[in-house]
Design a protein around this motif. Structure first.
Motif, PDB file in Angstrom:
ATOM      1  N   GLY A   1     -11.871  -3.240  -8.184  1.00 40.64           N
ATOM      2  CA  GLY A   1     -10.386  -3.407  -8.126  1.00 40.64           C
ATOM      3  C   GLY A   1     -10.115  -4.400  -9.066  1.00 40.64           C
ATOM      4  O   GLY A   1     -10.952  -4.679 -10.027  1.00 40.64           O
TER       5      GLY A   1
ATOM      6  N   ALA B   1      -6.161   2.495  -2.560  1.00 38.00           N
ATOM      7  CA  ALA B   1      -6.425   1.027  -2.315  1.00 38.00           C
ATOM      8  C   ALA B   1      -7.786   0.950  -1.676  1.00 38.00           C
ATOM      9  O   ALA B   1      -8.677  -0.206  -1.898  1.00 38.00           O
ATOM     10  CB  ALA B   1      -5.451   0.221  -1.444  1.00 38.00           C
TER      11      ALA B   1
ATOM     12  N   ARG C   1     -11.061   0.505  -3.935  1.00 37.33           N
ATOM     13  CA  ARG C   1     -11.179  -0.593  -4.943  1.00 37.33           C
ATOM     14  C   ARG C   1     -11.510  -0.503  -6.389  1.00 37.33           C
ATOM     15  O   ARG C   1     -13.031  -0.283  -6.620  1.00 37.33           O
ATOM     16  CB  ARG C   1     -12.349  -1.627  -4.210  1.00 37.33           C
TER      17      ARG C   1
ATOM     18  N   GLU D   1       0.891  -1.115  -0.034  1.00 37.70           N
ATOM     19  CA  GLU D   1       0.015  -0.083  -0.110  1.00 37.70           C
ATOM     20  C   GLU D   1       0.858   1.253  -0.126  1.00 37.70           C
ATOM     21  O   GLU D   1       1.933   1.147   0.499  1.00 37.70           O
ATOM     22  CB  GLU D   1      -0.892   0.023   1.347  1.00 37.70           C
TER      23      GLU D   1
ATOM     24  N   THR E   1      -4.703  -0.919 -11.681  1.00 39.01           N
ATOM     25  CA  THR E   1      -5.485  -0.516 -10.598  1.00 39.01           C
ATOM     26  C   THR E   1      -5.067   0.902 -10.075  1.00 39.01           C
ATOM     27  O   THR E   1      -3.731   1.033 -10.446  1.00 39.01           O
ATOM     28  CB  THR E   1      -5.610  -1.561  -9.569  1.00 39.01           C
TER      29      THR E   1
ATOM     30  N   SER F   1      -5.187   1.161  -6.874  1.00 39.28           N
ATOM     31  CA  SER F   1      -4.836   0.780  -5.463  1.00 39.28           C
ATOM     32  C   SER F   1      -3.104   1.276  -5.015  1.00 39.28           C
ATOM     33  O   SER F   1      -3.121   1.863  -3.960  1.00 39.28           O
ATOM     34  CB  SER F   1      -4.865  -0.588  -5.424  1.00 39.28           C
ATOM     35  N   LYS F   2      -2.481   0.771  -5.982  1.00 30.98           N
ATOM     36  CA  LYS F   2      -0.972   1.030  -5.468  1.00 30.98           C
ATOM     37  C   LYS F   2      -0.590   2.729  -5.632  1.00 30.98           C
ATOM     38  O   LYS F   2       0.380   2.981  -4.964  1.00 30.98           O
ATOM     39  CB  LYS F   2      -0.118   0.408  -6.350  1.00 30.98           C
TER      40      LYS F   2
END
Length: 364
Positions: free
Chosen positions: A90, A229, A232, A37, A222, A224-225
């Motif tokens: 996600g 995160a 989603r 994360e 995504t 997220s990184k």
């Protein structure tokens, strides 16, 4: 056997009964370095502004068209002109959608999803749950693609899907672009190559801009990184005619309105997230240098926001790190090539120092 046990045996697929759940450990009170994360929050003034934006979301209605979010993604994240994206809850949902769309029913043989291994575990699990066979091709000892084995497996299995994480999780390395090109060519018109660019904000290498060159290529990412995160959100792009087929298996309203609002807000401030990614890249390289100087420690090159390291006894080090309230990922049981390997997320200077000190003490 109880009534409930008998019910499960009679109704739930045997292969589902045989597998475990995807376990997420409780990280309360730990330095959490096991999930890749981004440790940085948005600046306070942006969080305040985001709160106002979210407060205006219409929660009593289903999400409206995703057109504005998709337009922002295409404009700001390098999607080629004339190409669209599909959104997912996600990247996990996108992987499932691809498998579902390509798991042909009633065929002479089951469709195959192929990937190098070790790789992201959801490739194999999504294949299984969609009713596809999974074929894993071991990486070389240096984590590069074994091209002879990959091409032989493509010839043998004629896979409908080949997943290539770029860079790879959990190894952190980028495959040679020429090798990916050879795989795309070998698939021809009988298979689709999926380049999974979950860590693109750190790698700064991408096949997204090359989509027009390869009609059988899907590029998946995504946010997220990048630092989101919690909302989603994944997205993927491909040739319009191919993307249209995948759109048919996307669940309606699969991205909620709060995710949509938060993502649109974040894309308005993409420079902040990119600056955080740059900070993490510098921290990754600095931490790698410090770890590599420790006796008995091997640090593998990474283009992601994590490091893969090898020690003499990964189990022992993990137990000692837990005693220091530091949570990382023990990869040593995942695949033989990862023997005694640990994966650690790169974090803030403070958390990196906490990890380094605990890790150094755990080597004794």
């Amino acid at each position: 056997m109880s009534f409930l046990d008998q019910l499960i045996q009679n109704t739930v697929r045997a292969d589902v009964q045989a597998i475990g759940t995807y376990h997420v450990p409780d990280a309360s009170g730990y330095v959490k370095l096991d999930a890749m994360e981004n440790p940085y929050l948005l600046p306070q003034h942006l969080r305040d502004a985001l709160g106002v934006r979210l407060a205006g979301a219409v929660l009593n209605r289903y999400p409206p068209s995703y057109a504005s979010l998709k337009t922002a993604i295409c404009a700001k994240l390098g999607v080629p002109a004339g190409y669209d994206v599909i959104l997912g809850n996600g990247s996990d949902e996108l992987i499932s959608m691809l498998a579902m769309a390509c798991a042909k029913q009633g065929a002479a043989r089951r469709a195959v999803l192929l990937a190098p291994v070790p790789a992201f575990v959801m490739y194999g699990r999504s294949a299984q749950l969609a009713g596809m066979d999974f074929a894993g091709v071991p990486l070389n000892d240096d984590f590069t693609l074994d091209m002879d084995a990959m091409l032989a497996a493509i010839e043998l299995h004629r896979p409908a899907l080949v997943f290539l994480a770029y860079p790879n999780n959990p190894t952190g390395n980028l495959y040679a672009p020429a090798d990916i090109e050879r795989i795309i060519a070998a698939l021809g018109d009988t298979g689709i190559a999926v380049v999974d660019e979950a860590y693109e904000p750190f790698a700064q290498h991408s096949f997204m801009g090359r989509l027009p060159e390869f009609p059988n290529l899907v590029v998946m990412r995504t946010v997220s990184k990048l630092g989101l995160a919690g909302i989603r959100l994944g997205y993927m792009s491909a040739a319009p005619a191919l993307l249209e087929q995948f759109e048919k298996v996307r669940p309606p309203y699969n991205v909620n309105i709060l995710t949509q609002a938060a993502a649109e807000f974040a894309l308005d401030h993409l420079d902040v997230l990119n600056a955080q990614a740059a900070l993490l890249n510098r921290a990754r390289d600095a931490l790698a240098g410090r770890l590599a100087a420790l006796p008995g420690v091997t640090v593998f090159p990474s283009k992601a926001n994590f490091l893969l390291i090898r020690v003499a006894d990964a189990d022992d080090v993990c137990v000692k790190l837990l005693a220091h309230r530091v949570l990382i990922k023990n990869m040593s049981k995942m695949h033989a090539v990862l023997a005694n390997c640990l994966r650690v997320s790169v974090s803030t200077p403070e958390e990196n120092t906490l990890f380094y000190d605990a890790f150094q003490a755990s080597l004794v």
